[in-house]
Design an enzyme around this catalytic site. Structure first.
Site, PDB file in Angstrom:
ATOM      1  N   LYS A  81      30.014  83.532  23.994  1.00  0.00           N
ATOM      2  CA  LYS A  81      29.306  84.225  22.920  1.00  0.00           C
ATOM      3  C   LYS A  81      29.453  85.714  23.169  1.00  0.00           C
ATOM      4  O   LYS A  81      29.693  86.164  24.297  1.00  0.00           O
ATOM      5  CB  LYS A  81      27.817  83.859  22.908  1.00  0.00           C
ATOM      6  CG  LYS A  81      27.147  84.001  21.556  1.00  0.00           C
ATOM      7  CD  LYS A  81      27.488  82.853  20.617  1.00  0.00           C
ATOM      8  CE  LYS A  81      26.678  82.949  19.335  1.00  0.00           C
ATOM      9  NZ  LYS A  81      26.920  81.776  18.466  1.00  0.00           N
ATOM     10  N   GLY A 183      18.813  82.304   4.917  1.00  0.00           N
ATOM     11  CA  GLY A 183      20.009  83.124   4.840  1.00  0.00           C
ATOM     12  C   GLY A 183      21.210  82.256   4.563  1.00  0.00           C
ATOM     13  O   GLY A 183      21.147  81.315   3.775  1.00  0.00           O
ATOM     14  N   LYS A 184      22.317  82.541   5.232  1.00  0.00           N
ATOM     15  CA  LYS A 184      23.565  81.830   4.939  1.00  0.00           C
ATOM     16  C   LYS A 184      23.415  80.318   5.128  1.00  0.00           C
ATOM     17  O   LYS A 184      23.736  79.533   4.236  1.00  0.00           O
ATOM     18  CB  LYS A 184      24.691  82.360   5.830  1.00  0.00           C
ATOM     19  CG  LYS A 184      25.090  83.794   5.535  1.00  0.00           C
ATOM     20  CD  LYS A 184      26.328  84.214   6.316  1.00  0.00           C
ATOM     21  CE  LYS A 184      26.066  84.387   7.791  1.00  0.00           C
ATOM     22  NZ  LYS A 184      27.238  84.935   8.525  1.00  0.00           N
ATOM     23  N   VAL A 185      22.925  79.880   6.280  1.00  0.00           N
ATOM     24  CA  VAL A 185      22.830  78.453   6.564  1.00  0.00           C
ATOM     25  C   VAL A 185      21.656  77.818   5.820  1.00  0.00           C
ATOM     26  O   VAL A 185      21.795  76.762   5.191  1.00  0.00           O
ATOM     27  CB  VAL A 185      22.684  78.212   8.076  1.00  0.00           C
ATOM     28  CG1 VAL A 185      22.487  76.722   8.362  1.00  0.00           C
ATOM     29  CG2 VAL A 185      23.899  78.730   8.812  1.00  0.00           C
ATOM     30  N   HIS A 187      20.195  78.591   3.135  1.00  0.00           N
ATOM     31  CA  HIS A 187      20.424  78.466   1.686  1.00  0.00           C
ATOM     32  C   HIS A 187      21.221  77.206   1.374  1.00  0.00           C
ATOM     33  O   HIS A 187      20.866  76.428   0.479  1.00  0.00           O
ATOM     34  CB  HIS A 187      21.164  79.701   1.176  1.00  0.00           C
ATOM     35  CG  HIS A 187      21.373  79.716  -0.305  1.00  0.00           C
ATOM     36  ND1 HIS A 187      20.500  80.326  -1.169  1.00  0.00           N
ATOM     37  CD2 HIS A 187      22.346  79.170  -1.081  1.00  0.00           C
ATOM     38  CE1 HIS A 187      20.928  80.168  -2.416  1.00  0.00           C
ATOM     39  NE2 HIS A 187      22.046  79.466  -2.383  1.00  0.00           N
TER      40      HIS A 187
END
Length: 359
Positions: A81, A183-185, A187
């Protein structure tokens, strides 16, 4: 000696690299936890950490989680990461991203980067101008695009498996699911839940994200805060924002029978998983159910096929089922069962490979 320095030299990680470029303002840390199963792959998080110590603590935890995630997902990849310290809304620039790409290139393929919080596929395209070891690129450049698509899909599959274990049917129809972070996920996850017939309640610290979800899915109800969501009557609680969501207070407050979400490192401290089990709340381990994004970007290494990646992400249902079954058989919380499955594969397969040198 500071806390973050002692954490680095605890012998747990193979390599930790500090990346600094004064000309562009780049301050980043790359952590490679393990390459026993293959080169480390994990996203780059761009976040305004309060201190370097906080950034290092986060990247160490996240990279360790990626090792377990890749192992449990059956991938021949290790765990890594990276974090870039700064506010992506003001600090992100082409020179900074390209400088970061040069640092990643200097690791000679021991670490592949991808998107995470604060970074997008378009950013990966910029990084790739200086670096060969980039996934999660835009579809225009032959990449997988937004990895949140299959991350959400995988979480939904894990949630279905948890629902089967608790209620006997692999569906959320008629259940109330609280999603913290849309957010992105989050949603995309709401879309799967609504389509499956679930009642959905959401919250997010960024009001435009909430407004977007409610506008697209009129049946969804919004509440003002995570505290209000946690205190509501829920069947499933789904943390989909940053880590540490499952604190002692949250676990004691929850009415939900299942916790299953996309956020990484949801357990605030060791022992929380035992308290969840004592309260008869089934916890679907985060790195088990949120592996869809990793599966999606890893597929780029073979020449990306969305259909193939989605088929592999569908397997998260069966993996989650195996984790739950092992937990019951061994009399341990699912988080411990997931660790045992991942560690078994790392031990049995990893001993054949050793440290990845890309030689």
């Amino acid at each position: 000696m500071t806390d973050f320095t002692s954490s680095i030299f605890d012998g747990d990680h193979e390599q930790v690299v500090f990346c600094n470029d004064q000309a562009t303002g780049l301050r980043a840390v790359v952590a490679i936890h393990s390459t026993a199963l293959g080169p480390a792959l994990g996203g780059t998080r761009f976040h305004p950490y309060a201190s370097t110590s906080d950034a290092v603590a986060d990247v160490l935890n996240l990279s360790r989680g990626m090792t377990y995630k890749a192992a449990l997902a059956g991938l021949d990849l290790g765990g890594g990461k990276a974090v870039i310290i700064g506010d992506p809304r003001t600090a992100k620039s082409e020179p900074l991203l390209r400088a970061y790409g040069r640092f990643v290139e200097s690791l000679h393929g021991r670490y592949y980067t991808a998107c995470d919080v604060g970074t997008f596929s378009e950013d990966m395209d910029v990084i790739a101008r200086e670096c060969r070891f980039v996934t999660g690129r835009t579809m225009a450049h032959g990449g997988a695009g937004d990895s949140s698509v299959l991350t959400a899909y995988g979480v939904f599959q894990g949630m279905r498996a948890a629902a089967e274990a608790v209620w006997g049917e692999p569906t959320l129809a008629g259940r109330t699911v609280g999603v913290a972070g849309v957010g992105k996920v989050g949603h995309h996850l709401v879309g799967h839940l609504v389509e499956d017939g679930a009642g959905v309640v959401v919250t997010d610290v960024w009001q435009p994200a909430v407004d977007r979800v409610v506008q697209e899915f009129p049946s969804v109800r919004a509440v003002a805060s995570t505290e209000e969501l946690v205190g509501a009557q829920l069947d499933v609680y789904s943390p989909c924002a940053l880590g540490g969501a499952l604190t002692d207070e949250v676990v004691e407050t929850l009415s939900a029978r299942i916790v299953c979400g996309a956020a990484n490192n949801q357990l605030a401290h060791p022992g929380i998983e035992k308290r969840l089990a004592e309260r008869e709340i089934l916890y679907a381990p985060d790195y088990c159910v949120n592996a869809g994004g990793l599966i999606q970007v890893a597929d780029e290494l073979e020449g990306f096929s969305f259909d193939r990646a989605k088929q592999r992400a569908t397997g998260i249902f069966e993996t989650t089922r195996q984790v739950i079954e092992l937990a019951r058989a061994d009399g341990v919380p699912p988080a411990i069962a997931a660790d045992r499955l991942a560690e078994r594969r790392i031990r049995e397969v990893g001993r054949l490979r050793g440290i990845w040198l890309n030689a």
